[in-house]
Motif scaffolding. Structure first.
Motif, PDB file in Angstrom:
ATOM      1  N   MET A  80      12.088  18.046 -11.456  1.00 52.17           N
ATOM      2  CA  MET A  80      11.286  18.411 -10.291  1.00 52.17           C
ATOM      3  C   MET A  80      10.292  17.302  -9.949  1.00 52.17           C
ATOM      4  O   MET A  80      10.019  17.035  -8.772  1.00 52.17           O
ATOM      5  CB  MET A  80      10.551  19.728 -10.541  1.00 52.17           C
ATOM      6  CG  MET A  80      11.472  20.919 -10.800  1.00 52.17           C
ATOM      7  SD  MET A  80      12.538  21.274  -9.404  1.00 52.17           S
ATOM      8  CE  MET A  80      11.331  21.885  -8.231  1.00 52.17           C
ATOM      9  N   LYS A  81       9.772  16.639 -10.956  1.00 50.68           N
ATOM     10  CA  LYS A  81       8.777  15.587 -10.731  1.00 50.68           C
ATOM     11  C   LYS A  81       9.367  14.356 -10.046  1.00 50.68           C
ATOM     12  O   LYS A  81       8.620  13.470  -9.617  1.00 50.68           O
ATOM     13  CB  LYS A  81       8.143  15.163 -12.055  1.00 50.68           C
ATOM     14  CG  LYS A  81       9.106  14.454 -13.002  1.00 50.68           C
ATOM     15  CD  LYS A  81       8.404  14.026 -14.265  1.00 50.68           C
ATOM     16  CE  LYS A  81       9.358  13.270 -15.202  1.00 50.68           C
ATOM     17  NZ  LYS A  81       8.676  12.813 -16.450  1.00 50.68           N
ATOM     18  N   ASP A  82      10.695  14.302  -9.934  1.00 46.48           N
ATOM     19  CA  ASP A  82      11.334  13.182  -9.236  1.00 46.48           C
ATOM     20  C   ASP A  82      11.237  13.328  -7.717  1.00 46.48           C
ATOM     21  O   ASP A  82      11.612  12.399  -6.975  1.00 46.48           O
ATOM     22  CB  ASP A  82      12.802  13.055  -9.647  1.00 46.48           C
ATOM     23  CG  ASP A  82      12.978  12.726 -11.124  1.00 46.48           C
ATOM     24  OD1 ASP A  82      13.995  13.148 -11.710  1.00 46.48           O
ATOM     25  OD2 ASP A  82      12.085  12.050 -11.684  1.00 46.48           O
ATOM     26  N   SER A  83      10.775  14.469  -7.250  1.00 43.18           N
ATOM     27  CA  SER A  83      10.568  14.645  -5.813  1.00 43.18           C
ATOM     28  C   SER A  83       9.501  13.655  -5.357  1.00 43.18           C
ATOM     29  O   SER A  83       8.349  13.718  -5.790  1.00 43.18           O
ATOM     30  CB  SER A  83      10.111  16.079  -5.503  1.00 43.18           C
ATOM     31  OG  SER A  83      11.136  17.012  -5.784  1.00 43.18           O
ATOM     32  N   ALA A  84       9.902  12.740  -4.497  1.00 47.13           N
ATOM     33  CA  ALA A  84       9.012  11.659  -4.080  1.00 47.13           C
ATOM     34  C   ALA A  84       9.723  10.860  -3.001  1.00 47.13           C
ATOM     35  O   ALA A  84      10.869  11.135  -2.656  1.00 47.13           O
ATOM     36  CB  ALA A  84       8.667  10.753  -5.260  1.00 47.13           C
ATOM     37  N   SER A  85       9.032   9.853  -2.500  1.00 43.51           N
ATOM     38  CA  SER A  85       9.645   8.903  -1.585  1.00 43.51           C
ATOM     39  C   SER A  85      10.079   7.678  -2.381  1.00 43.51           C
ATOM     40  O   SER A  85       9.345   7.224  -3.265  1.00 43.51           O
ATOM     41  CB  SER A  85       8.659   8.500  -0.493  1.00 43.51           C
ATOM     42  OG  SER A  85       9.245   7.580   0.400  1.00 43.51           O
ATOM     43  N   TYR A  86      11.264   7.174  -2.100  1.00 43.79           N
ATOM     44  CA  TYR A  86      11.793   6.013  -2.818  1.00 43.79           C
ATOM     45  C   TYR A  86      11.939   4.864  -1.820  1.00 43.79           C
ATOM     46  O   TYR A  86      12.631   4.983  -0.808  1.00 43.79           O
ATOM     47  CB  TYR A  86      13.114   6.351  -3.497  1.00 43.79           C
ATOM     48  CG  TYR A  86      12.895   7.311  -4.635  1.00 43.79           C
ATOM     49  CD1 TYR A  86      12.839   8.686  -4.408  1.00 43.79           C
ATOM     50  CD2 TYR A  86      12.666   6.850  -5.925  1.00 43.79           C
ATOM     51  CE1 TYR A  86      12.578   9.574  -5.441  1.00 43.79           C
ATOM     52  CE2 TYR A  86      12.413   7.729  -6.965  1.00 43.79           C
ATOM     53  CZ  TYR A  86      12.363   9.093  -6.711  1.00 43.79           C
ATOM     54  OH  TYR A  86      12.089   9.968  -7.737  1.00 43.79           O
ATOM     55  N   LEU A  87      11.264   3.769  -2.117  1.00 47.71           N
ATOM     56  CA  LEU A  87      11.197   2.634  -1.204  1.00 47.71           C
ATOM     57  C   LEU A  87      12.045   1.481  -1.716  1.00 47.71           C
ATOM     58  O   LEU A  87      11.936   1.088  -2.881  1.00 47.71           O
ATOM     59  CB  LEU A  87       9.749   2.147  -1.070  1.00 47.71           C
ATOM     60  CG  LEU A  87       8.703   3.190  -0.678  1.00 47.71           C
ATOM     61  CD1 LEU A  87       7.305   2.578  -0.744  1.00 47.71           C
ATOM     62  CD2 LEU A  87       8.980   3.703   0.713  1.00 47.71           C
ATOM     63  N   CYS A  88      12.866   0.966  -0.825  1.00 49.15           N
ATOM     64  CA  CYS A  88      13.660  -0.223  -1.103  1.00 49.15           C
ATOM     65  C   CYS A  88      12.919  -1.407  -0.488  1.00 49.15           C
ATOM     66  O   CYS A  88      12.441  -1.324   0.647  1.00 49.15           O
ATOM     67  CB  CYS A  88      15.040  -0.044  -0.461  1.00 49.15           C
ATOM     68  SG  CYS A  88      16.125  -1.473  -0.490  1.00 49.15           S
ATOM     69  N   ALA A  89      12.787  -2.484  -1.226  1.00 51.37           N
ATOM     70  CA  ALA A  89      12.054  -3.649  -0.718  1.00 51.37           C
ATOM     71  C   ALA A  89      12.814  -4.922  -1.041  1.00 51.37           C
ATOM     72  O   ALA A  89      13.315  -5.086  -2.151  1.00 51.37           O
ATOM     73  CB  ALA A  89      10.659  -3.708  -1.327  1.00 51.37           C
ATOM     74  N   VAL A  90      12.887  -5.819  -0.074  1.00 51.31           N
ATOM     75  CA  VAL A  90      13.573  -7.094  -0.261  1.00 51.31           C
ATOM     76  C   VAL A  90      12.552  -8.217  -0.167  1.00 51.31           C
ATOM     77  O   VAL A  90      11.738  -8.254   0.761  1.00 51.31           O
ATOM     78  CB  VAL A  90      14.672  -7.285   0.800  1.00 51.31           C
ATOM     79  CG1 VAL A  90      15.298  -8.668   0.691  1.00 51.31           C
ATOM     80  CG2 VAL A  90      15.744  -6.213   0.644  1.00 51.31           C
ATOM     81  N   ARG A  91      12.618  -9.110  -1.132  1.00 48.58           N
ATOM     82  CA  ARG A  91      11.678 -10.240  -1.136  1.00 48.58           C
ATOM     83  C   ARG A  91      12.300 -11.434  -0.448  1.00 48.58           C
ATOM     84  O   ARG A  91      13.471 -11.746  -0.647  1.00 48.58           O
ATOM     85  CB  ARG A  91      11.287 -10.600  -2.561  1.00 48.58           C
ATOM     86  CG  ARG A  91      10.271 -11.732  -2.641  1.00 48.58           C
ATOM     87  CD  ARG A  91       9.602 -11.769  -3.985  1.00 48.58           C
ATOM     88  NE  ARG A  91      10.564 -11.891  -5.071  1.00 48.58           N
ATOM     89  CZ  ARG A  91      10.267 -11.700  -6.345  1.00 48.58           C
ATOM     90  NH1 ARG A  91       9.042 -11.358  -6.679  1.00 48.58           N
ATOM     91  NH2 ARG A  91      11.174 -11.827  -7.277  1.00 48.58           N
ATOM     92  N   GLU A  92      11.453 -12.111   0.345  1.00 54.45           N
ATOM     93  CA  GLU A  92      11.927 -13.279   1.080  1.00 54.45           C
ATOM     94  C   GLU A  92      12.090 -14.456   0.135  1.00 54.45           C
ATOM     95  O   GLU A  92      11.616 -14.467  -0.978  1.00 54.45           O
ATOM     96  CB  GLU A  92      10.933 -13.641   2.185  1.00 54.45           C
ATOM     97  CG  GLU A  92      10.809 -12.590   3.266  1.00 54.45           C
ATOM     98  CD  GLU A  92       9.809 -12.965   4.332  1.00 54.45           C
ATOM     99  OE1 GLU A  92       9.227 -14.064   4.246  1.00 54.45           O
ATOM    100  OE2 GLU A  92       9.615 -12.169   5.252  1.00 54.45           O
ATOM    101  N   VAL A  93      12.758 -15.441   0.628  1.00 53.41           N
ATOM    102  CA  VAL A  93      12.926 -16.671  -0.133  1.00 53.41           C
ATOM    103  C   VAL A  93      11.569 -17.285  -0.394  1.00 53.41           C
ATOM    104  O   VAL A  93      10.671 -17.195   0.431  1.00 53.41           O
ATOM    105  CB  VAL A  93      13.805 -17.666   0.652  1.00 53.41           C
ATOM    106  CG1 VAL A  93      13.914 -19.001  -0.076  1.00 53.41           C
ATOM    107  CG2 VAL A  93      15.181 -17.078   0.860  1.00 53.41           C
ATOM    108  N   VAL A  94      11.377 -17.840  -1.542  1.00 56.10           N
ATOM    109  CA  VAL A  94      10.111 -18.471  -1.912  1.00 56.10           C
ATOM    110  C   VAL A  94       9.765 -19.540  -0.898  1.00 56.10           C
ATOM    111  O   VAL A  94      10.594 -20.363  -0.534  1.00 56.10           O
ATOM    112  CB  VAL A  94      10.196 -19.090  -3.316  1.00 56.10           C
ATOM    113  CG1 VAL A  94       8.940 -19.871  -3.634  1.00 56.10           C
ATOM    114  CG2 VAL A  94      10.427 -17.997  -4.344  1.00 56.10           C
ATOM    115  N   GLY A  95       8.539 -19.495  -0.442  1.00 58.56           N
ATOM    116  CA  GLY A  95       8.108 -20.480   0.546  1.00 58.56           C
ATOM    117  C   GLY A  95       6.638 -20.294   0.803  1.00 58.56           C
ATOM    118  O   GLY A  95       5.873 -20.041  -0.122  1.00 58.56           O
TER     119      GLY A  95
END
Lengths: 113, 115
Positions: A80-95
């Protein structure tokens, strides 16, 4: 720039397995992250993929296919505690913005008894 | 694990007040810190990227004079909302990264309410 897509909402049953997908279209790529965010709280880091394949960490696993611009977060033995928002994030190329990540809008997961 | 401390957690103040929010990396040196704003049931909106010892890089549409960012050391960045108005009410979250190969770790956020 980056474009990240993930489903808005998902519902699953306690004890089950759920897979949250994330697709991205980017001009560069330096890693993909998954975060969990409970309502009213800040995000917490779950997993990191930079190479193709599956990363497993307890009940959570994350998969990446760079050629397909695709990732998923797999949650097993849902609680039940897994109820949440899950965010996917992509990191840009180092610069000039080394480490800057673009976040998807998040997938709200509701776990039902 | 990496710990990022953000203070204060909640602020309620009158319109016209300037509010300072601190973000500290407690057990690592953060070359880069990020400031986000989040509206209810919406995702994180990056406001600016803060690099130690240099000027912050603001995202398009974010007013530099309204949201002042100072990254004075490798463990501290501050965001000052100047002359805050009700429309500035939001959840502000900072994050820090040790280097470009590490994930961002988030502070607990600051809920700002301007009356």
């Amino acid at each position: 720039g980056q474009n990240i897509d993930q489903p808005t909402e998902m519902t699953a049953t306690e004890g089950a397995i759920v897979q949250i997908n994330c697709t991205y279209q980017t001009s560069g790529f330096n890693g993909l992250f998954w975060y969990q965010q409970h309502a009213g709280e800040a995000p917490t880091f779950l997993s990191y993929n930079v190479l193709d394949g599956l990363e497993e960490k307890g009940r959570f696993s994350s998969f990446l296919s760079r050629s397909k611009g695709y990732s998923y977060l797999l949650l097993k033995e849902l609680q039940m505690k897994d109820s949440a928002s899950y965010l996917c994030a992509v990191r840009e190329v180092v610069g000039t913005n080394a480490g800057k990540s673009t976040f998807g809008d998040g997938t709200t997961l509701t776990v039902k008894p | 694990g990496a710990v990022v401390s953000q203070h204060p957690s909640r602020v309620i103040c009158k319109s016209g007040t300037s509010v300072k929010i601190e973000c500290r990396s407690l057990d690592f040196q953060a070359t880069t810190m990020f400031w986000y704003r989040q509206f209810p049931k919406k995702s994180l909106m990056l406001m600016a990227t803060s690099n130690e010892g240099s000027k912050a890089t603001y995202e398009q549409g974010v007013e530099k004079d309204k949201f002042l960012i100072n990254h004075a050391s490798l463990t501290l960045s501050t965001l000052t909302v100047t002359s805050a108005h009700p429309e500035d009410s939001s959840f502000y979250i900072c994050s820090a990264a040790g280097n470009s190969n590490q994930p961002q770790h988030f502070g607990d956020g600051t809920r700002l309410s301007i009356l």
